[in-house]
Design an enzyme around this catalytic site. Sequence first.
Site, PDB file in Angstrom:
ATOM      1  N   THR A 149       0.764  -1.147  -0.046  1.00 52.16           N
ATOM      2  CA  THR A 149      -0.110  -0.108   0.030  1.00 52.16           C
ATOM      3  C   THR A 149       1.021   1.308   0.107  1.00 52.16           C
ATOM      4  OG1 THR A 149      -1.627   1.391   1.395  1.00 52.16           O
ATOM      5  CG2 THR A 149       0.059  -0.401   2.764  1.00 52.16           C
ATOM      6  N   ASP A 150       0.365   2.451  -0.527  1.00 52.08           N
ATOM      7  CA  ASP A 150       1.023   3.616  -0.461  1.00 52.08           C
ATOM      8  C   ASP A 150       1.099   4.129   0.969  1.00 52.08           C
ATOM      9  OD1 ASP A 150      -1.719   4.147   0.196  1.00 52.08           O
ATOM     10  OD2 ASP A 150      -2.133   5.652  -1.568  1.00 52.08           O
ATOM     11  N   GLU A 151       0.060   3.441   2.059  1.00 54.09           N
ATOM     12  CA  GLU A 151       0.299   3.963   3.262  1.00 54.09           C
ATOM     13  C   GLU A 151       1.698   4.051   3.744  1.00 54.09           C
ATOM     14  OE1 GLU A 151      -2.819   3.323   6.112  1.00 54.09           O
ATOM     15  OE2 GLU A 151      -4.223   3.310   4.269  1.00 54.09           O
ATOM     16  N   TYR A 176      -1.690  -0.144  10.984  1.00 56.64           N
ATOM     17  CA  TYR A 176      -1.902  -1.070  10.047  1.00 56.64           C
ATOM     18  C   TYR A 176      -0.587  -0.663   8.888  1.00 56.64           C
ATOM     19  CZ  TYR A 176      -3.226  -1.335   5.027  1.00 56.64           C
ATOM     20  OH  TYR A 176      -3.421  -2.123   3.784  1.00 56.64           O
ATOM     21  N   LYS A 180       2.201  -3.191   7.305  1.00 58.15           N
ATOM     22  CA  LYS A 180       2.621  -3.508   5.855  1.00 58.15           C
ATOM     23  C   LYS A 180       3.773  -3.060   5.534  1.00 58.15           C
ATOM     24  CE  LYS A 180      -0.104  -4.639   3.093  1.00 58.15           C
ATOM     25  NZ  LYS A 180      -0.396  -5.919   2.419  1.00 58.15           N
TER      26      LYS A 180
HETATM   27  P1  NAD Z   1      -9.831  -7.114   2.605  1.00 54.05           P
HETATM   28  O1  NAD Z   1      -9.882  -6.942   3.998  1.00 54.05           O
HETATM   29  O2  NAD Z   1     -11.213  -6.904   1.691  1.00 54.05           O
HETATM   30  O3  NAD Z   1      -9.395  -8.698   2.369  1.00 54.05           O
HETATM   31  C1  NAD Z   1      -8.786  -9.425   2.971  1.00 54.05           C
HETATM   32  C2  NAD Z   1      -8.752 -11.034   2.880  1.00 54.05           C
HETATM   33  O4  NAD Z   1      -7.489 -11.500   3.456  1.00 54.05           O
HETATM   34  C3  NAD Z   1     -10.045 -11.461   3.179  1.00 54.05           C
HETATM   35  O5  NAD Z   1     -10.554 -12.430   2.401  1.00 54.05           O
HETATM   36  C4  NAD Z   1      -9.557 -12.222   4.639  1.00 54.05           C
HETATM   37  O6  NAD Z   1     -10.711 -13.272   4.836  1.00 54.05           O
HETATM   38  C5  NAD Z   1      -8.360 -12.637   4.178  1.00 54.05           C
HETATM   39  N1  NAD Z   1      -7.315 -12.918   4.961  1.00 54.05           N
HETATM   40  C6  NAD Z   1      -7.188 -12.084   6.372  1.00 54.05           C
HETATM   41  N2  NAD Z   1      -6.147 -12.666   7.193  1.00 54.05           N
HETATM   42  C7  NAD Z   1      -5.792 -13.832   6.507  1.00 54.05           C
HETATM   43  C8  NAD Z   1      -5.169 -15.011   7.089  1.00 54.05           C
HETATM   44  N3  NAD Z   1      -4.561 -14.981   8.192  1.00 54.05           N
HETATM   45  N4  NAD Z   1      -5.040 -15.994   6.191  1.00 54.05           N
HETATM   46  C9  NAD Z   1      -5.610 -16.065   5.047  1.00 54.05           C
HETATM   47  N5  NAD Z   1      -6.335 -15.164   4.553  1.00 54.05           N
HETATM   48  C10 NAD Z   1      -6.522 -14.110   5.267  1.00 54.05           C
HETATM   49  O7  NAD Z   1      -8.559  -6.437   1.977  1.00 54.05           O
HETATM   50  P2  NAD Z   1      -8.266  -5.658   0.633  1.00 54.05           P
HETATM   51  O8  NAD Z   1      -8.795  -4.327   0.727  1.00 54.05           O
HETATM   52  O9  NAD Z   1      -8.654  -6.597  -0.508  1.00 54.05           O
HETATM   53  O10 NAD Z   1      -6.977  -5.557   0.619  1.00 54.05           O
HETATM   54  C11 NAD Z   1      -5.906  -6.722  -0.015  1.00 54.05           C
HETATM   55  C12 NAD Z   1      -4.542  -6.340  -0.070  1.00 54.05           C
HETATM   56  O11 NAD Z   1      -4.466  -5.147  -0.788  1.00 54.05           O
HETATM   57  C13 NAD Z   1      -4.065  -6.133   1.488  1.00 54.05           C
HETATM   58  O12 NAD Z   1      -2.760  -6.433   1.414  1.00 54.05           O
HETATM   59  C14 NAD Z   1      -3.940  -4.617   1.265  1.00 54.05           C
HETATM   60  O13 NAD Z   1      -2.949  -4.139   2.346  1.00 54.05           O
HETATM   61  C15 NAD Z   1      -3.521  -4.103   0.009  1.00 54.05           C
HETATM   62  N6  NAD Z   1      -4.217  -2.959  -0.371  1.00 54.05           N
HETATM   63  C16 NAD Z   1      -5.265  -2.457  -0.222  1.00 54.05           C
HETATM   64  C17 NAD Z   1      -6.011  -1.310  -0.731  1.00 54.05           C
HETATM   65  C18 NAD Z   1      -7.336  -0.711  -0.729  1.00 54.05           C
HETATM   66  O14 NAD Z   1      -7.805   0.277  -0.990  1.00 54.05           O
HETATM   67  N7  NAD Z   1      -8.154  -1.820  -0.163  1.00 54.05           N
HETATM   68  C19 NAD Z   1      -4.977  -0.191  -1.304  1.00 54.05           C
HETATM   69  C20 NAD Z   1      -3.675  -0.564  -1.477  1.00 54.05           C
HETATM   70  C21 NAD Z   1      -3.181  -1.797  -0.966  1.00 54.05           C
HETATM   71  O1  TDX Z   2     -16.922   6.374   7.366  1.00 56.51           O
HETATM   72  C1  TDX Z   2     -15.821   7.005   6.949  1.00 56.51           C
HETATM   73  N1  TDX Z   2     -15.700   8.171   6.858  1.00 56.51           N
HETATM   74  C2  TDX Z   2     -14.540   8.835   6.550  1.00 56.51           C
HETATM   75  O2  TDX Z   2     -14.466  10.146   6.191  1.00 56.51           O
HETATM   76  C3  TDX Z   2     -14.761   6.309   6.712  1.00 56.51           C
HETATM   77  C4  TDX Z   2     -14.903   4.604   6.942  1.00 56.51           C
HETATM   78  C5  TDX Z   2     -13.701   6.745   6.522  1.00 56.51           C
HETATM   79  N2  TDX Z   2     -13.457   8.108   6.189  1.00 56.51           N
HETATM   80  C6  TDX Z   2     -12.230   8.577   5.809  1.00 56.51           C
HETATM   81  C7  TDX Z   2     -11.023   8.311   6.447  1.00 56.51           C
HETATM   82  C8  TDX Z   2     -10.067   8.221   5.580  1.00 56.51           C
HETATM   83  O3  TDX Z   2      -9.347   9.633   5.266  1.00 56.51           O
HETATM   84  O4  TDX Z   2     -12.045   8.216   4.472  1.00 56.51           O
HETATM   85  C9  TDX Z   2     -10.653   7.948   4.085  1.00 56.51           C
HETATM   86  C10 TDX Z   2     -10.632   6.654   3.625  1.00 56.51           C
HETATM   87  O5  TDX Z   2     -10.870   5.714   4.576  1.00 56.51           O
HETATM   88  P1  TDX Z   2     -10.605   4.120   4.430  1.00 56.51           P
HETATM   89  O6  TDX Z   2     -11.834   3.985   3.211  1.00 56.51           O
HETATM   90  O7  TDX Z   2     -10.780   3.423   5.659  1.00 56.51           O
HETATM   91  O8  TDX Z   2      -9.100   3.815   3.542  1.00 56.51           O
HETATM   92  P2  TDX Z   2      -8.065   4.191   4.047  1.00 56.51           P
HETATM   93  O9  TDX Z   2      -7.773   4.546   5.599  1.00 56.51           O
HETATM   94  O10 TDX Z   2      -7.079   5.648   3.378  1.00 56.51           O
HETATM   95  O11 TDX Z   2      -7.260   2.934   3.732  1.00 56.51           O
HETATM   96  C11 TDX Z   2      -7.482   2.362   2.651  1.00 56.51           C
HETATM   97  O12 TDX Z   2      -6.512   2.779   1.296  1.00 56.51           O
HETATM   98  C12 TDX Z   2      -5.140   2.215   1.623  1.00 56.51           C
HETATM   99  C13 TDX Z   2      -7.482   0.902   2.616  1.00 56.51           C
HETATM  100  O13 TDX Z   2      -8.396   0.573   3.643  1.00 56.51           O
HETATM  101  C14 TDX Z   2      -6.027   0.227   3.092  1.00 56.51           C
HETATM  102  O14 TDX Z   2      -6.306  -1.165   3.159  1.00 56.51           O
HETATM  103  C15 TDX Z   2      -5.000   0.526   1.852  1.00 56.51           C
HETATM  104  O15 TDX Z   2      -3.823   0.243   2.298  1.00 56.51           O
END
Ligand code: NAD
Ligand code: TDX
Length: 360
Positions: A149-151, A176, A180
């Site tokens: 992630t960019d975080e 978190y 990562k």
């Molecule tokens: P998510 O939370 O929707 O899904 C995570 C999945 O991993 C789930 O299906 C969960 O059951 C599984 N899981 C969790 N712990 C586990 C374990 N111990 N063993 C096996 N499976 C397990 O997450 P997401 O948003 O799909 O993110 C996927 C990946 O992408 C993560 O590595 C996250 O850090 C990265 N990422 C997410 C975003 C975003 O915007 N959502 C952005 C950048 C990177």
């Molecule tokens: O109800 C809300 N209201 C609100 O203003 C929620 C749930 C979030 N927010 C804000 C918090 C953040 O500034 O919105 C922004 C986005 O929040 P999230 O959807 O929780 O994302 P973020 O914390 O930016 O992280 C996401 O992007 C990077 C993913 O959850 C991570 O897994 C990924 O690594």
Amino acid sequence: MQSQNQHVPYDLCKPQHILVTGGAGFIGANFVHWVMKNHPEVYITVLDALTYAGRRSSLKGCDESRYTFIHGDICDAQLVEQILAQPGKRTYDGRPIAPIDAVVHFAAESHNDNAIADPMPFLQTNVTGTAVLLQAVRKHHIRFHHISTDEVYGDLSLDSPEKFTEHSPYRPSSPYAASKAASDHLVRSWFRTYGVPVTISNCSNNFGPYQHVEKFIPRQITNILTGRPAKLYGAGLAVRDWIAVDDHCAAVWAVLTRGKLGETYLIGANGEHSNLDVLRLILTCMGKDEHDFEHVADRPGADRRYALDASKIERELGWHPQHTQFEEQIERTIAWYASHQEWWIHDKAATERSYQLQGH
Ligand code: NAD
Ligand code: TDX
């Protein structure tokens, strides 16, 4: 174990059988659908613990003869070893399936609010789980792509034009992000020390189908659909760099198949918007007044702005985002949640109860 050559220039990887960890989660499931649609020659094994964030039904519609689902934990070294040690096998109708030759590692605890409430599961899955997988791919010489992630780079100020690049220092600000970042460091060190054939991609905020209702965009859409007020953290000035999940999936494929071993690629689509602007857009698209929301407490230590410079992957691998009309993509996402209530409705009340306890 002998170290493999660390300087293989470009590894043109043609995976035949991919292990997708976290394939029942948001991005993992979208990736499985994407590969099935775009690369029908590839067989997939999904390993997913089905935590609160994973759903088997996210894989509904995938051809059952082209993937195997394994319910299990990436921290379970014995199980991971058993999966990766398997020789080729056959489908139920007798067709050969190659042994697993690549791992795409999505599995993680992914939600910042949960990490603030209890960071320990994040260390277990994101750090220990990644180490378990690295040890297994090391033993079996299997290509490994790590989803990050960019975080990990911390945040940027709201009023500068600066963006993260592959050279930005690691400066995670939340538990978190720190977990990562730790996993990225493990992956790089397994490359340098053991020559494990790895790549890493760090992506910006994704949105689209199958995203859990705890996340910002689906939470607002499903709040409105269920008659709850939309909720904005703080003043809503924080900026996120949004990318449609399908563009992320295509970028992961580009890195997996054409990426240079040991390298990191940032994935982003120039999609910067303030939370306030995104919320107003959702409200307007759903026929509501754009002021019709509640302000709630922000996260402690909240990150202000993320923005990615994705020029390396564009230049070196020829990937470009295709779904960059933000309003159109938001409308598609709203339409998906409106027509898939059965997918998210069971999570909604519990998610909102937990937010209420956290003051959000
Ligand atoms: P998510 O939370 O929707 O899904 C995570 C999945 O991993 C789930 O299906 C969960 O059951 C599984 N899981 C969790 N712990 C586990 C374990 N111990 N063993 C096996 N499976 C397990 O997450 P997401 O948003 O799909 O993110 C996927 C990946 O992408 C993560 O590595 C996250 O850090 C990265 N990422 C997410 C975003 C975003 O915007 N959502 C952005 C950048 C990177
Ligand atoms: O109800 C809300 N209201 C609100 O203003 C929620 C749930 C979030 N927010 C804000 C918090 C953040 O500034 O919105 C922004 C986005 O929040 P999230 O959807 O929780 O994302 P973020 O914390 O930016 O992280 C996401 O992007 C990077 C993913 O959850 C991570 O897994 C990924 O690594």
